[in-house]
Scaffold this motif. Structure first.
Motif, PDB file in Angstrom:
ATOM      1  N   ARG A  55       0.839  -1.211   0.000  1.00 54.44           N
ATOM      2  CA  ARG A  55       0.000   0.000   0.000  1.00 54.44           C
ATOM      3  C   ARG A  55       0.866   1.251   0.000  1.00 54.44           C
ATOM      4  O   ARG A  55       0.561   2.223  -0.708  1.00 54.44           O
ATOM      5  CB  ARG A  55      -0.925  -0.021   1.228  1.00 54.44           C
ATOM      6  CG  ARG A  55      -1.783   1.209   1.402  1.00 54.44           C
ATOM      7  CD  ARG A  55      -2.765   1.351   0.253  1.00 54.44           C
ATOM      8  NE  ARG A  55      -3.350   2.673   0.223  1.00 54.44           N
ATOM      9  CZ  ARG A  55      -4.633   2.913   0.340  1.00 54.44           C
ATOM     10  NH1 ARG A  55      -5.479   1.932   0.484  1.00 54.44           N
ATOM     11  NH2 ARG A  55      -5.076   4.146   0.285  1.00 54.44           N
ATOM     12  N   THR A  56       1.956   1.278   0.763  1.00 60.88           N
ATOM     13  CA  THR A  56       2.818   2.460   0.781  1.00 60.88           C
ATOM     14  C   THR A  56       3.492   2.661  -0.582  1.00 60.88           C
ATOM     15  O   THR A  56       3.674   3.805  -1.010  1.00 60.88           O
ATOM     16  CB  THR A  56       3.886   2.379   1.876  1.00 60.88           C
ATOM     17  OG1 THR A  56       4.652   1.189   1.715  1.00 60.88           O
ATOM     18  CG2 THR A  56       3.267   2.390   3.256  1.00 60.88           C
ATOM     19  N   ARG A  58       2.123   1.830  -3.450  1.00 62.28           N
ATOM     20  CA  ARG A  58       1.073   2.371  -4.320  1.00 62.28           C
ATOM     21  C   ARG A  58       0.808   3.831  -4.012  1.00 62.28           C
ATOM     22  O   ARG A  58       0.550   4.628  -4.918  1.00 62.28           O
ATOM     23  CB  ARG A  58      -0.214   1.557  -4.175  1.00 62.28           C
ATOM     24  CG  ARG A  58      -0.117   0.163  -4.748  1.00 62.28           C
ATOM     25  CD  ARG A  58      -1.460  -0.508  -4.862  1.00 62.28           C
ATOM     26  NE  ARG A  58      -2.210  -0.553  -3.631  1.00 62.28           N
ATOM     27  CZ  ARG A  58      -2.215  -1.577  -2.770  1.00 62.28           C
ATOM     28  NH1 ARG A  58      -1.479  -2.650  -3.018  1.00 62.28           N
ATOM     29  NH2 ARG A  58      -2.948  -1.534  -1.681  1.00 62.28           N
ATOM     30  N   ASP A  59       0.890   4.206  -2.733  1.00 63.93           N
ATOM     31  CA  ASP A  59       0.676   5.597  -2.356  1.00 63.93           C
ATOM     32  C   ASP A  59       1.752   6.515  -2.927  1.00 63.93           C
ATOM     33  O   ASP A  59       1.491   7.694  -3.185  1.00 63.93           O
ATOM     34  CB  ASP A  59       0.617   5.740  -0.832  1.00 63.93           C
ATOM     35  CG  ASP A  59      -0.669   5.188  -0.238  1.00 63.93           C
ATOM     36  OD1 ASP A  59      -1.646   5.006  -1.007  1.00 63.93           O
ATOM     37  OD2 ASP A  59      -0.706   4.938   0.981  1.00 63.93           O
ATOM     38  N   ALA A  62       0.679   7.240  -6.547  1.00 60.95           N
ATOM     39  CA  ALA A  62      -0.628   7.867  -6.726  1.00 60.95           C
ATOM     40  C   ALA A  62      -0.566   9.301  -7.258  1.00 60.95           C
ATOM     41  O   ALA A  62      -1.334   9.631  -8.173  1.00 60.95           O
ATOM     42  CB  ALA A  62      -1.419   7.806  -5.420  1.00 60.95           C
ATOM     43  N   ILE A  92      -4.891   1.678  -7.823  1.00 63.53           N
ATOM     44  CA  ILE A  92      -4.413   2.934  -7.226  1.00 63.53           C
ATOM     45  C   ILE A  92      -5.462   4.024  -7.403  1.00 63.53           C
ATOM     46  O   ILE A  92      -5.744   4.791  -6.481  1.00 63.53           O
ATOM     47  CB  ILE A  92      -3.067   3.343  -7.840  1.00 63.53           C
ATOM     48  CG1 ILE A  92      -1.974   2.348  -7.443  1.00 63.53           C
ATOM     49  CG2 ILE A  92      -2.678   4.752  -7.415  1.00 63.53           C
ATOM     50  CD1 ILE A  92      -0.665   2.522  -8.188  1.00 63.53           C
ATOM     51  N   GLU A  95      -8.361   3.346  -4.996  1.00 63.87           N
ATOM     52  CA  GLU A  95      -8.005   3.625  -3.604  1.00 63.87           C
ATOM     53  C   GLU A  95      -7.913   5.118  -3.313  1.00 63.87           C
ATOM     54  O   GLU A  95      -8.178   5.543  -2.197  1.00 63.87           O
ATOM     55  CB  GLU A  95      -6.656   2.979  -3.265  1.00 63.87           C
ATOM     56  CG  GLU A  95      -6.704   1.487  -3.129  1.00 63.87           C
ATOM     57  CD  GLU A  95      -5.334   0.883  -2.884  1.00 63.87           C
ATOM     58  OE1 GLU A  95      -5.288  -0.275  -2.439  1.00 63.87           O
ATOM     59  OE2 GLU A  95      -4.301   1.538  -3.126  1.00 63.87           O
ATOM     60  N   ASN A  96      -7.534   5.908  -4.320  1.00 61.67           N
ATOM     61  CA  ASN A  96      -7.318   7.327  -4.100  1.00 61.67           C
ATOM     62  C   ASN A  96      -8.446   8.213  -4.636  1.00 61.67           C
ATOM     63  O   ASN A  96      -8.353   9.428  -4.580  1.00 61.67           O
ATOM     64  CB  ASN A  96      -5.973   7.744  -4.711  1.00 61.67           C
ATOM     65  CG  ASN A  96      -4.833   7.143  -3.927  1.00 61.67           C
ATOM     66  OD1 ASN A  96      -4.505   7.589  -2.841  1.00 61.67           O
ATOM     67  ND2 ASN A  96      -4.235   6.087  -4.464  1.00 61.67           N
TER      68      ASN A  96
END
Length: 104
Positions: A55-56, A58-59, A62, A92, A95-96
């Motif tokens: 997840r980090t 992918r962040d 983003a 991504i 999620e964002n």
């Protein structure tokens, strides 16, 4: 003890549950109705170090992906520009909270 019959484990668990429920409702608490599909969990049932690491990563991608989405680039071209798969780019985006022009 030897010679003394053991209590049925199921009955023991049920009796303990009833005792806890009596204590809960006896203290003035009320049961809450939770709508279907609503929970306090976000993301999914698996919470582990690997999932957090992914997840980090992918962040980090983003902001660049969002910039490409806002400029009108298709999801396939944006994913190729960042060197990732289009499925990961779609994840991504979901999620964002942004969408590509060619995604449903």
């Amino acid at each position: 003890m030897i010679g003394v019959p053991m209590a049925n484990p199921r009955d023991t668990v049920i009796a303990d549950l009833h005792r806890q429920m009596d204590a809960f409702f006896g203290a003035g608490n009320k049961a809450k109705q939770i709508a279907a599909g609503v929970s306090g969990e976000v993301g999914g049932p698996i919470k582990c170090a690997r999932a957090n690491k992914l997840r980090t990563e992918r962040d980090k991608l983003a902001p660049d992906l969002k910039q490409l989405a806002e400029s009108g680039t298709s999801i396939n071209k944006a994913a190729a520009a960042l060197g990732i798969d289009h499925k990961r780019a779609r994840l991504i985006a979901r999620e964002n909270g942004f969408k590509f022009t060619d995604s449903p």
